[in-house]
Design a protein around this motif. Sequence first.
Motif, short mmCIF file in Angstrom:
data_model
loop_
_atom_site.label_atom_id
_atom_site.label_comp_id
_atom_site.label_asym_id
_atom_site.label_seq_id
_atom_site.Cartn_x
_atom_site.Cartn_y
_atom_site.Cartn_z
N LEU A 339 0.84 -1.20 0.00
CA LEU A 339 0.00 0.00 0.00
C LEU A 339 0.87 1.25 0.00
CD1 LEU A 339 -2.69 1.52 0.25
CD2 LEU A 339 -2.53 1.21 2.74
N ARG A 340 1.91 1.26 0.84
CA ARG A 340 2.80 2.43 0.90
C ARG A 340 3.48 2.66 -0.45
NH1 ARG A 340 4.85 5.93 4.48
NH2 ARG A 340 6.89 6.83 4.06
N GLU A 341 3.91 1.57 -1.08
CA GLU A 341 4.57 1.69 -2.38
C GLU A 341 3.63 2.33 -3.41
OE1 GLU A 341 6.56 -1.18 -5.80
OE2 GLU A 341 6.21 -1.96 -3.79
N GLU A 342 2.37 1.91 -3.38
CA GLU A 342 1.39 2.47 -4.32
C GLU A 342 1.16 3.96 -4.05
OE1 GLU A 342 -0.05 1.14 -6.94
OE2 GLU A 342 0.99 -0.76 -6.62
N LEU A 343 1.10 4.33 -2.77
CA LEU A 343 0.87 5.73 -2.42
C LEU A 343 2.07 6.60 -2.80
CD1 LEU A 343 -0.84 5.25 1.06
CD2 LEU A 343 -1.92 6.11 -1.02
N LEU A 344 3.27 6.10 -2.56
CA LEU A 344 4.47 6.87 -2.92
C LEU A 344 4.57 7.01 -4.44
CD1 LEU A 344 7.07 5.44 -0.38
CD2 LEU A 344 5.91 7.65 -0.30
N HIS A 345 4.17 5.97 -5.16
CA HIS A 345 4.15 6.06 -6.62
C HIS A 345 3.13 7.11 -7.06
CE1 HIS A 345 4.39 4.84 -10.80
NE2 HIS A 345 3.07 4.67 -10.82
N TRP A 346 2.00 7.14 -6.37
CA TRP A 346 0.95 8.12 -6.65
C TRP A 346 1.50 9.53 -6.45
CZ3 TRP A 346 -4.42 5.87 -5.79
CH2 TRP A 346 -5.42 6.67 -6.36
N GLU A 347 2.27 9.69 -5.35
CA GLU A 347 2.86 10.99 -5.03
C GLU A 347 3.84 11.42 -6.12
OE1 GLU A 347 5.44 13.15 -1.46
OE2 GLU A 347 4.94 11.04 -1.33
N GLN A 348 4.65 10.47 -6.59
CA GLN A 348 5.64 10.78 -7.65
C GLN A 348 4.94 11.20 -8.94
OE1 GLN A 348 7.86 7.16 -7.80
NE2 GLN A 348 8.87 7.51 -5.82
N GLU A 349 3.83 10.53 -9.26
CA GLU A 349 3.08 10.86 -10.47
C GLU A 349 2.48 12.26 -10.35
OE1 GLU A 349 2.56 9.15 -13.41
OE2 GLU A 349 4.21 7.95 -12.61
N LYS A 350 2.07 12.60 -9.15
CA LYS A 350 1.48 13.92 -8.90
C LYS A 350 2.51 15.03 -9.13
CE LYS A 350 -0.38 16.72 -5.13
NZ LYS A 350 -0.53 16.81 -3.68
N GLU A 351 3.75 14.73 -8.75
CA GLU A 351 4.81 15.75 -8.82
C GLU A 351 5.32 15.97 -10.25
OE1 GLU A 351 7.70 14.30 -6.10
OE2 GLU A 351 6.62 15.02 -4.31
N LYS A 352 5.01 15.04 -11.16
CA LYS A 352 5.50 15.17 -12.53
C LYS A 352 4.77 16.29 -13.29
CE LYS A 352 7.07 10.42 -13.15
NZ LYS A 352 6.86 9.15 -13.87
#
Length: 352
Positions: A339-352
């Motif tokens: 779950l954490r990995e998915e959320l951090l990936h979500w955060e990275q996508e947001k920052e792009k």
Amino acid sequence: MKTKEVRIGNRVIGADHPILIQSMTNTKTENVADTVAQIQKLTAAGCDIIRCAVPTMEAAAALREIKKQIEIPLVADIHFDYRLAIAAMENGADKIRINPGNIGDEGRVRAVVTEAKERGIPIRVGVNSGSLEKDLLEKYHGVTAEALVESALDKVKLIEDMGYDNLVISIKSSDVMMCVKAHELIAKQTDHPLHVGITESGTVTSGNIKSAIGLGLILNQGIGDTIRVSLTGDPTEEIKSAKIILRTLGLRKGGIEVVSCPTCGRTRIDLIGLANQVENMVADIPLDLKVAVMGCVVNGPGEAREADIGIAGGVGEGLIIKHGEIYKKVPEAELLPALREELLHWEQEKEK
């Protein structure tokens, strides 16, 4: 209810500005290291304004060093001795909290007001149900919402008559419904910003319930510019609760909201422990998302449909769910890291 704009250090309240969250340190202010450490912890949790007790001249002097090491505005909490208020302002307080009724005669109040006026420092006029004047107690036959309002407005007028109106008002009571009524009354009679809270609300459990009800009823009417959830416990719990209250009322976005089911006989995982772990894990992830934690795979996907992402437990395994659809299955031990990995990936996508 639109109020006047008031600047507190590097923050602004009132008018159309967002409601800010406040807390109070429970360290000895004289101990700079401990006080700074707690303020930094509260700031990381989301505290916007911090208040420190100033019971001694040593505490007032400590404010100067504390101010150098923190990022949020500092409010000096003063009782009885007007000289402490002046010393606190001299040492960098961004705002002072006084009850003019216990500061002393008008000359002493004027000395505080003069110093505040010269420095452009706002004064929070604070009145609590436990500190009402005897004449008001007699007039209203005890502590009432009307008595609280009259006491506060009398003190505000005293300061306004001295030529200063850079003020914030707080009227607090441990009686939730009395507090709600008092705010409804005073909001119709002043345009000064209001600091809202249920004083002496209790422990984390009872205090959260009373604060959520009281603040919810007040804030939902458009009343309030800053809030504090007063709890007998770790001050960081006050920040967590305040953020949830504001987010629930739609008054603040940001931060992950965790929803979880209440468990039932189908649950085969430690859902209570898992939900708490998820809540702690997402605290440092700056996403405006809803995460669902469900106890079984029977209703989990459907119940998690309203969430952006969720997890549902099974026997030795669990599901990652996105927008109500099963995304992938993972072993139970890997559910939280996945779950954490998915959320951090979500955060990275947001920052792009």
